[in-house]
Design a protein around this motif. Structure first.
Motif, PDB file in Angstrom:
ATOM      1  N   GLY A   1      50.165  50.062 -49.443  1.00 20.20           N
ATOM      2  CA  GLY A   1      49.311  49.240 -49.370  1.00 20.20           C
ATOM      3  C   GLY A   1      48.743  48.369 -50.536  1.00 20.20           C
ATOM      4  O   GLY A   1      49.711  48.048 -51.451  1.00 20.20           O
ATOM      5  N   GLN A   2      47.651  47.779 -50.333  1.00 25.49           N
ATOM      6  CA  GLN A   2      47.212  46.662 -51.313  1.00 25.49           C
ATOM      7  C   GLN A   2      45.863  46.700 -51.494  1.00 25.49           C
ATOM      8  O   GLN A   2      45.036  46.804 -50.556  1.00 25.49           O
ATOM      9  N   ARG A   3      45.363  47.057 -52.537  1.00 19.88           N
ATOM     10  CA  ARG A   3      43.921  47.097 -52.897  1.00 19.88           C
ATOM     11  C   ARG A   3      43.270  45.847 -53.452  1.00 19.88           C
ATOM     12  O   ARG A   3      44.215  45.069 -54.220  1.00 19.88           O
ATOM     13  N   HIS A   4      42.198  45.330 -53.060  1.00 25.70           N
ATOM     14  CA  HIS A   4      41.342  44.164 -53.591  1.00 25.70           C
ATOM     15  C   HIS A   4      42.300  43.045 -52.949  1.00 25.70           C
ATOM     16  O   HIS A   4      42.481  42.021 -53.957  1.00 25.70           O
ATOM     17  N   TRP A   5      42.740  42.910 -51.817  1.00 29.02           N
ATOM     18  CA  TRP A   5      43.588  41.808 -51.223  1.00 29.02           C
ATOM     19  C   TRP A   5      43.447  41.650 -50.034  1.00 29.02           C
ATOM     20  O   TRP A   5      43.320  42.445 -49.029  1.00 29.02           O
ATOM     21  N   PRO A   6      42.877  40.326 -49.519  1.00 27.08           N
ATOM     22  CA  PRO A   6      43.003  39.186 -50.171  1.00 27.08           C
ATOM     23  C   PRO A   6      41.590  38.896 -51.079  1.00 27.08           C
ATOM     24  O   PRO A   6      41.486  38.092 -51.900  1.00 27.08           O
ATOM     25  N   THR A   7      40.688  39.546 -50.662  1.00 25.12           N
ATOM     26  CA  THR A   7      39.432  39.353 -51.475  1.00 25.12           C
ATOM     27  C   THR A   7      39.288  40.894 -52.283  1.00 25.12           C
ATOM     28  O   THR A   7      39.807  41.783 -51.844  1.00 25.12           O
ATOM     29  N   ASP A   8      38.215  40.884 -53.020  1.00 29.03           N
ATOM     30  CA  ASP A   8      37.939  42.093 -53.846  1.00 29.03           C
ATOM     31  C   ASP A   8      37.234  43.227 -53.181  1.00 29.03           C
ATOM     32  O   ASP A   8      37.561  44.469 -53.478  1.00 29.03           O
ATOM     33  N   GLU A   9      36.883  42.899 -52.045  1.00 32.05           N
ATOM     34  CA  GLU A   9      36.485  43.931 -51.077  1.00 32.05           C
ATOM     35  C   GLU A   9      37.108  44.592 -50.266  1.00 32.05           C
ATOM     36  O   GLU A   9      36.962  45.282 -49.473  1.00 32.05           O
TER      37      GLU A   9
END
Length: 373
Positions: free
Chosen positions: A236-244
């Motif tokens: 997965g990917q954290r803080h994407w596309p926004t910081d939240e």
């Protein structure tokens, strides 16, 4: 206190056997059925397997889903089809040049699949049964009848990228009112500042390790079912596309032989959570589920269109599976490895072409200057 002795199993009542077996999970129940004739006979009771299925997949407790499962062979067959995960170890280790040559040799009809076979498949035949667990607690159960936006089957859906957005198109969700949230009371670690979470990643690690997804696809026409999820997260990917935002990916590798040149495709299941509240006075850290979707992608990362996706989904319902969930993860990792090698080879070829064009341009300029200046 005296303890009564039992001389043999036959002296025990069938009601006692049933009471014992109804407390078991599916795998243990299947093993117990091999222990003796009495257990084998009682384990054929559909009520036992109905309890097993409703415990593992709460969405199967709905009356309409119960009717569906009964129509395709019953709960025992449903469990046998959907508990094992799809395993595809035949990921082709082809070279990029061979892949391009194969594409050029195909006619349009061959590339886009068997039209006659496609006529026997309807988007309305498919049903999605989805359950999400967080730390062994069910947080979401949804059922989607048919494939949304497929009314214009021979037009838009037929040629455009295939995608199912479950949150926007699922049927009624009686338990959660259409909104799925997680909070500290569910076991989430508290967050006071997003900047600190970006550094230590405690929330991300907790989500990545604690979330489980089951996405079962049923074809009512051919009476087959399969679980297309990897159960645990593939990445997965954290803080994407926004910081939240936190994006978690699940999926499986599905066979596409005689459907697409790459012979296998990836079923990509995306789950996205967004932080709506951080820890504060009278407020708990809260996450909201904002996306739950399915799409199919080929080796180059391109989305598979609706026509080919229907053929792939039908083929997936009869492919090999394993109760060893680590084998399913290995299958996905092998696919990712081959896909990365293909991408690297493509970039190297493009780099060679770029250098060739640059050298050609320089040579042309030098030739022009030599003869005309």
């Amino acid at each position: 206190m005296s303890i009564a002795t039992v001389e043999n199993m036959a002296s025990l009542s069938s009601d006692l056997f049933y009471d014992i077996l109804r407390r078991l999970d599916g795998a243990t129940l299947a093993s117990a059925a091999c222990a003796c004739a009495a257990f084998s006979s009682i384990s054929k009771e559909e009520r036992l397997w109905e309890n097993v299925c409703s415990s593992m997949w709460p969405s199967t407790s709905r009356d309409d889903v119960k009717s569906l499962i009964s129509s395709i062979g019953g709960f025992k067959k449903f469990y046998a089809d959907c508990f094992p995960l799809i395993v595809n170890k035949e990921v082709p280790e082809f070279r990029f040049n061979d892949y391009l040559q194969y594409l050029e040799e195909l006619t349009e009809a061959e590339y886009y699949g068997d039209v006659d076979e496609l006529e026997n498949i309807s988007p309305s035949d498919f049903v999605s049964i989805v359950d999400i667990r967080y730390k062994d607690q069910t947080i979401c159960s949804k059922v989607l009848w048919g494939i949304p936006n497929a009314n214009s089957f021979n037009g838009w859906f037929y040629n455009c990228p295939f995608r199912i957005d479950l949150l926007n198109n699922s049927a009624r969700d009686d338990d959660h009112g259409g909104e799925v949230t997680l909070s500290v009371s569910d076991g989430l670690p508290p967050i006071t500042l997003m900047g600190r979470e970006r550094k230590d990643g405690k929330l991300w690690q907790d989500l990545h390790g604690g979330i489980r997804l089951s996405w079962i696809v049923v074809n009512r026409k051919i009476k087959q079912a399969a679980n297309l999820s990897s159960w645990s997260s593939l990445g997965g990917q954290r803080h994407w596309p926004t910081d939240e935002d936190f994006l978690i990916r699940f999926g499986s590798v599905l066979p596409a032989k005689d459907i697409l040149p790459c012979q296998v495709v990836e079923c990509i299941l995306i789950m996205r959570f967004r932080v709506t509240h951080t820890e504060g006075v009278g407020v708990q850290t809260t996450l909201k589920l904002t996306e739950l979707s399915m799409q199919l992608g080929d080796m180059e990362g391109a989305h598979v269109n609706g026509r080919n996706s229907l053929l792939v989904l039908k083929e997936a319902l009869s492919c090999s599976r394993s109760k060893n969930y680590s084998e399913a993860l290995e299958s996905c990792l092998l696919y990712s490895k081959v896909q990365s090698e293909l991408k690297e080879e493509k970039m190297r070829n493009e780099s060679r072409l770029d250098r060739l064009f640059i050298l050609g341009g320089i040579a042309a300029c030098m030739t022009f200057c030599y003869y005309f200046l």
